[in-house]
Design a protein around this motif. Sequence first.
Motif, short mmCIF file in Angstrom:
data_model
loop_
_atom_site.label_atom_id
_atom_site.label_comp_id
_atom_site.label_asym_id
_atom_site.label_seq_id
_atom_site.Cartn_x
_atom_site.Cartn_y
_atom_site.Cartn_z
N GLU A 1 0.85 -1.20 0.00
CA GLU A 1 0.00 0.00 0.00
C GLU A 1 0.88 1.24 0.00
OE1 GLU A 1 -2.96 0.01 3.07
OE2 GLU A 1 -3.40 -2.12 2.84
N PRO A 2 1.56 1.52 -1.12
CA PRO A 2 2.53 2.62 -1.15
C PRO A 2 1.91 4.00 -0.95
CG PRO A 2 2.16 1.74 -3.35
CD PRO A 2 1.49 0.79 -2.41
N ASN A 3 0.61 4.11 -1.10
CA ASN A 3 -0.04 5.41 -0.92
C ASN A 3 -0.48 5.66 0.51
OD1 ASN A 3 0.23 6.13 -3.66
ND2 ASN A 3 -1.62 4.98 -4.20
N THR A 4 -0.34 4.65 1.36
CA THR A 4 -0.65 4.84 2.78
C THR A 4 0.61 5.34 3.47
OG1 THR A 4 -2.31 3.07 2.77
CG2 THR A 4 -1.43 3.73 4.91
N LYS A 5 0.61 6.63 3.79
CA LYS A 5 1.79 7.27 4.37
C LYS A 5 1.40 8.06 5.61
CE LYS A 5 4.13 7.86 -0.10
NZ LYS A 5 5.24 6.94 0.16
N TYR A 6 2.35 8.14 6.54
CA TYR A 6 2.17 8.94 7.74
C TYR A 6 3.39 9.84 7.90
CZ TYR A 6 -1.45 5.50 8.54
OH TYR A 6 -2.54 4.69 8.39
N PHE A 7 3.18 11.03 8.46
CA PHE A 7 4.21 12.06 8.47
C PHE A 7 4.48 12.49 9.90
CE2 PHE A 7 1.61 12.17 4.65
CZ PHE A 7 2.58 11.96 3.67
N GLY A 8 5.73 12.32 10.33
CA GLY A 8 6.10 12.60 11.70
C GLY A 8 6.90 13.87 11.86
N ARG A 9 6.54 14.67 12.87
CA ARG A 9 7.30 15.86 13.24
C ARG A 9 7.37 15.93 14.76
NH1 ARG A 9 8.09 19.88 9.14
NH2 ARG A 9 9.16 21.06 10.77
N VAL A 10 8.51 16.38 15.25
CA VAL A 10 8.73 16.50 16.69
C VAL A 10 8.31 17.87 17.17
CG1 VAL A 10 10.51 16.64 18.48
CG2 VAL A 10 10.58 14.79 16.79
N SER A 11 7.59 17.86 18.29
CA SER A 11 7.23 19.10 18.97
C SER A 11 7.46 18.88 20.46
CB SER A 11 5.75 19.45 18.72
OG SER A 11 5.38 20.60 19.46
N GLY A 12 8.51 19.50 20.98
CA GLY A 12 8.83 19.29 22.38
C GLY A 12 9.29 17.86 22.63
N ASN A 13 8.59 17.18 23.50
CA ASN A 13 8.95 15.81 23.85
C ASN A 13 8.13 14.78 23.08
OD1 ASN A 13 10.75 14.25 25.49
ND2 ASN A 13 9.01 13.60 26.73
N THR A 14 7.40 15.24 22.05
CA THR A 14 6.45 14.37 21.36
C THR A 14 6.71 14.36 19.86
OG1 THR A 14 4.78 14.90 23.03
CG2 THR A 14 4.00 13.88 21.01
N MET A 15 6.64 13.18 19.26
CA MET A 15 6.66 13.06 17.80
C MET A 15 5.24 12.73 17.37
SD MET A 15 8.85 10.53 15.24
CE MET A 15 10.40 11.45 15.37
N ASN A 16 4.62 13.67 16.66
CA ASN A 16 3.24 13.52 16.20
C ASN A 16 3.22 13.04 14.76
OD1 ASN A 16 1.92 14.73 18.61
ND2 ASN A 16 2.99 16.58 17.93
N PHE A 17 2.32 12.11 14.47
CA PHE A 17 2.15 11.62 13.11
C PHE A 17 0.78 12.01 12.58
CE2 PHE A 17 5.75 9.06 14.20
CZ PHE A 17 6.41 8.87 13.00
N THR A 18 0.79 12.52 11.35
CA THR A 18 -0.45 12.88 10.66
C THR A 18 -0.61 12.01 9.43
OG1 THR A 18 0.70 14.61 9.40
CG2 THR A 18 -0.36 15.27 11.46
N ASN A 19 -1.85 11.91 8.95
CA ASN A 19 -2.10 11.20 7.70
C ASN A 19 -2.06 12.18 6.54
OD1 ASN A 19 -4.53 12.56 7.83
ND2 ASN A 19 -5.71 10.76 8.47
N SER A 20 -2.38 11.69 5.35
CA SER A 20 -2.29 12.54 4.16
C SER A 20 -3.28 13.69 4.19
CB SER A 20 -2.50 11.68 2.91
OG SER A 20 -1.46 10.73 2.78
N ALA A 21 -4.31 13.58 5.03
CA ALA A 21 -5.29 14.65 5.16
C ALA A 21 -4.89 15.67 6.22
CB ALA A 21 -6.66 14.06 5.49
N GLY A 22 -3.74 15.44 6.86
CA GLY A 22 -3.27 16.38 7.87
C GLY A 22 -3.83 16.12 9.26
N GLN A 23 -4.55 15.02 9.43
CA GLN A 23 -5.12 14.70 10.74
C GLN A 23 -4.09 13.95 11.58
OE1 GLN A 23 -8.17 12.31 8.91
NE2 GLN A 23 -9.77 13.85 9.31
N THR A 24 -3.97 14.31 12.84
CA THR A 24 -3.07 13.60 13.75
C THR A 24 -3.66 12.23 14.05
OG1 THR A 24 -2.28 15.67 14.74
CG2 THR A 24 -1.95 13.63 16.00
N VAL A 25 -2.87 11.18 13.82
CA VAL A 25 -3.37 9.82 14.01
C VAL A 25 -2.76 9.14 15.22
CG1 VAL A 25 -3.95 9.47 11.57
CG2 VAL A 25 -1.63 8.92 12.39
#
Length: 396
Positions: free
Chosen positions: A263-287
């Motif tokens: 499923e190459p189109n299923t992607k999640y995007f991680g960014r660090v903020s403080g002590n937390t790494m948050n992941f969002t989906n392609s719609a920008g929602q935090t998952v």
Amino acid sequence: MRKRLHLPAIVAALVTAAGLLTAGSSTPAAAVPATIPLKISNNSGRGDAVYIYNLGTNLATGQQGWADAAGTFHAWPAGGNPPTPAPDASIAGPGNGGSITIQMPKFSGRVYFSYGQKLVFKLTTGGLVQPAVQNPSDPNRNILFSWSEYTLNNDGLWINSTQVDMFSVPYAVGVQPVGGATKTTGHLKAGGYNNFFNALRGQPGGWANLIQTAPNGSVLRALAPLYGVETGALPANAMDDYVNRVWSKYSSQTLTVTPFSNEPNTKYFGRVSGNTMNFTNSAGQTVTSFQKPDSASIFGCFKLLDAPNDLVRGPISRTLCAGYNRSTLLTNPNQPDANDSGFYLDTVTNHYSRKIHAQMADGKAYGFAFDDVGAHEALVHDGNPQTAYLTLDPFN
């Protein structure tokens, strides 16, 4: 002892959900018989008696117990508090140069094998107490043993060679499909057993402390680094420097996780903020979000890197765990990294897993719980198994 059961709990559930099993299952469910033969060969070169145990969960009933040599299931009796002795589930194994064949029922469990002494199993009110050799008072501490994990169900057989908890006895596993060639994995390179322990002894930073020896000084095993951290044999901050650098990098860059190869189109995007790494989906929602992991969480792929059997957090966590243990998160912002030539190159890495992979004939091993990310694990599978194999290999 915390046991990392890869096949039933992780591989089967996640892979089935992701739709990955169909490619490996070429036959209908009815083709898998109630039992299949497991041929156990002793090429160890040792004169010790060998004892075999087939322990696990009966997939037809959900009961925990053991199977005898004929493949007949026996449920464990009720345990106690303090734990009570378990029934003797041992099967006499082959002598050096010999082999035996036992029957494997539809089970999700382990085939233990020990040299020289029978293993000690006990039962609590919660079930079977398995060996915990990181505990110096465990009755199995000075016994040479190991195990293979397997699942045999209506979709076929999965059987592995594992070093997730320890590296001890050299062995390999295999499966021969009906009408096909045998698939094998787990064999060491020539000299690989001694080379591994020598390499671990030469690794600075406390890694040599993972080695356990018998009262006579002979090597028994090397504990996995999680147990090294838990017992103080390995520094608790072993991975901290790498984690800090990862945290710094992804405070200003994005880590992209593509957890399913089909499923190459299923992607999640991680960014660090403080002590937390948050992941969002392609719609920008935090998952999902992860706190900054410690070394135990990384080596054990649990706690702050918990991986539930779902389709979001679990797959992301598996990928992160693999990236930390292989030290690829800094060199590749797209994970998982498919190129094993870039694994373990940082000075801060899982040197235990690195050295195990380096000594494997096919390069594959279960050096940590999610070494199957990218299919680098020592696992064979077939949807139409005819015979399984367990080979006790030479130590020299």
